[in-house]
Design a protein around this motif. Structure first.
Motif, short mmCIF file in Angstrom:
data_model
loop_
_atom_site.label_atom_id
_atom_site.label_comp_id
_atom_site.label_asym_id
_atom_site.label_seq_id
_atom_site.Cartn_x
_atom_site.Cartn_y
_atom_site.Cartn_z
N GLU A 1 0.78 -1.10 -0.04
CA GLU A 1 -0.11 0.06 0.10
C GLU A 1 0.94 1.13 0.08
N ALA A 2 0.36 2.33 -0.30
CA ALA A 2 0.74 3.75 -0.42
C ALA A 2 0.17 4.54 0.73
N TRP A 3 0.87 4.69 1.87
CA TRP A 3 0.19 5.29 2.94
C TRP A 3 -1.31 4.83 3.43
N GLY A 4 -1.54 3.68 3.34
CA GLY A 4 -2.98 3.18 3.47
C GLY A 4 -3.69 2.94 2.39
N ARG A 5 -3.31 3.47 1.09
CA ARG A 5 -4.09 3.12 -0.06
C ARG A 5 -3.47 1.84 -0.55
N PRO A 6 -4.50 0.71 -0.92
CA PRO A 6 -4.06 -0.55 -1.33
C PRO A 6 -3.39 -0.54 -2.90
N LEU A 7 -2.37 -1.06 -2.91
CA LEU A 7 -1.79 -1.15 -4.16
C LEU A 7 -2.02 -2.71 -4.71
N GLY A 8 -2.51 -3.52 -4.33
CA GLY A 8 -2.42 -4.86 -4.64
C GLY A 8 -1.19 -5.62 -4.23
N THR A 9 -1.06 -6.78 -5.01
CA THR A 9 0.15 -7.69 -4.84
C THR A 9 1.04 -7.20 -5.82
N ARG A 10 2.14 -7.08 -5.31
CA ARG A 10 3.31 -6.28 -6.54
C ARG A 10 4.45 -7.16 -6.44
#
Length: 382
Positions: A93-102
């Motif tokens: 995540e980016a500061w609480g924003r989900p980014l999914g599996t990377r």
């Protein structure tokens, strides 16, 4: 959004035992070859740098341990050479924003979370040398004349810039709760109409300088002083005075609702670039012959100003138990989710760990394991 865990400090200070895990390791050879071709880092084999040849295998073994999870990357630099570089796959995540599996690689930005605080500490030293911010012994409230009513409290008037740098403001602050809990002081600060008034206006519970309390609001105040003195955003100032001279070309600094950079936890960098900052600190503030951070500021930053339980705290840096010469045995930036920038000056060693175990109470286990079970035991030359 920092994470503080007393047990992590105990284990790291004592060289204790923990374990970590990750998913699907990328072959480090490709990353190392790319680093060499790009000229980003001199590259050395583990044996050349004084490690057992299976250093990367040791890191991979921890990453594969099914008891733990979500290691994203681990880098080891010694004496200015990149020795090990491992990347994995996992949710982020980016500061609480989900980014999914990377699936992570050398060019991916990653949250530093509270390692951001240590970077802000360096930036303040640069700004102080430029004469655009007040010295540590200056009264803190005098730097915020826009809040004249806050000076009614005589205890608050005794707060200094140094008390903010060392998190010894003596005000009520609690980051022991989950960062999803609005009662958490940093969460509450981010929800406030004016984060700086919120950080300054907490009730006084002790004499300034007497007691250390983990406090992201203190870092917010330090960041604000840099912004006021420079006339730039915190990110712009970092790019012009620190990132640019270090050759860091990609960065992001998450902003709050007010549009200001979140000084305490919002910085995102590539692992290699965080390692550059670590190497700069080990080299006394000089990078490729250029003075970037004043040497006296680094010395002050890495000197114990407050007791934080079993460890000490400098100017936005954690300090390990002292070596025989009295200097800290190690220096580190800690971040929520398992982020670490670990420096061992006498060993010429920089270790960067990035992970995605945000807000998990046992997130400390992963970086502790990488350092104490893989990297340090693999040393063959001290």
């Amino acid at each position: 959004m920092a994470h503080f865990d007393r047990r992590a400090l105990l284990l790291l200070a004592a060289g204790g035992i923990a374990a970590s895990a990750g998913l699907r390791p990328d072959r480090g050879e490709a990353a190392m070859t790319a680093a060499r071709q790009a000229g980003e880092w001199p590259v050395a084999t583990p044996a050349e740098a004084g490690f057992a040849p299976d250093l990367e295998a040791r890191i991979d073994a921890l990453a594969a341990d099914p008891r733990f999870g979500n290691l994203h990357s681990a880098l080891v630099v010694r004496d200015g050479a990149l020795v090990a570089e491992r990347y994995y796959e996992g949710p982020d995540e980016a500061w609480g924003r989900p980014l999914g599996t990377r699936r992570f690689g050398p060019d991916d930005l990653h949250d530093l979370r509270s390692v951001s605080k240590s970077v802000v500490g360096l930036l303040y030293g640069i700004a102080l040398a430029e004469g655009i911010v007040a010295p540590p012994d200056a009264p803190l409230l005098a730097q915020f004349p826009e809040y004249p009513d806050l000076a009614d409290d005589p205890v608050r008037r005794r707060m200094t810039v140094g008390h903010a740098l060392t998190m010894t403001l003596g005000t009520a602050w609690d980051e022991g709760l989950s960062y999803a809990d609005p009662r958490n002081s940093e969460h509450a600060m981010e929800l406030a109409d004016d984060r700086y008034r919120y950080a300054l206006d907490r009730p006084s519970v002790d004499e300034p300088g007497r007691k250390w309390t983990y406090n992201g609001g203190a870092t917010a105040l330090i960041g604000r002083l840099i912004v006021k003195g420079s006339g730039q955003s915190l990110h712009e100032y970092a790019e012009s005075r620190l990132f640019g001279p270090l050759g860091i070309r990609a960065s992001e600094w998450i902003r709050g609702r007010d549009g200001d950079c979140i000084a305490a936890s919002g910085l995102r960098l590539r692992p290699r670039d965080l390692a550059r900052i670590g190497r700069l600190a080990l080299d006394g503030g000089v990078w490729q012959g250029e003075r970037i951070v004043p040497a006296d500021w680094l010395a002050a930053s890495f000197r114990a100003h407050a007791s934080a339980g079993e460890l000490d705290y400098g100017y936005q840096w954690w300090l390990g138990p002292p070596a025989p010469d009295g200097r800290p045995g190690w220096v580190a930036g800690f971040g929520n989710g398992g982020q670490r920038l670990f420096l061992a000056p006498r060993l010429g060693l920089v270790v960067v760990v990035m992970a995605g175990n945000y807000n998990q109470p046992d997130a400390w286990k992963l970086p502790v394991a990488i350092i104490t079970e893989a990297v340090l035991p693999a040393l063959t030359r001290r």
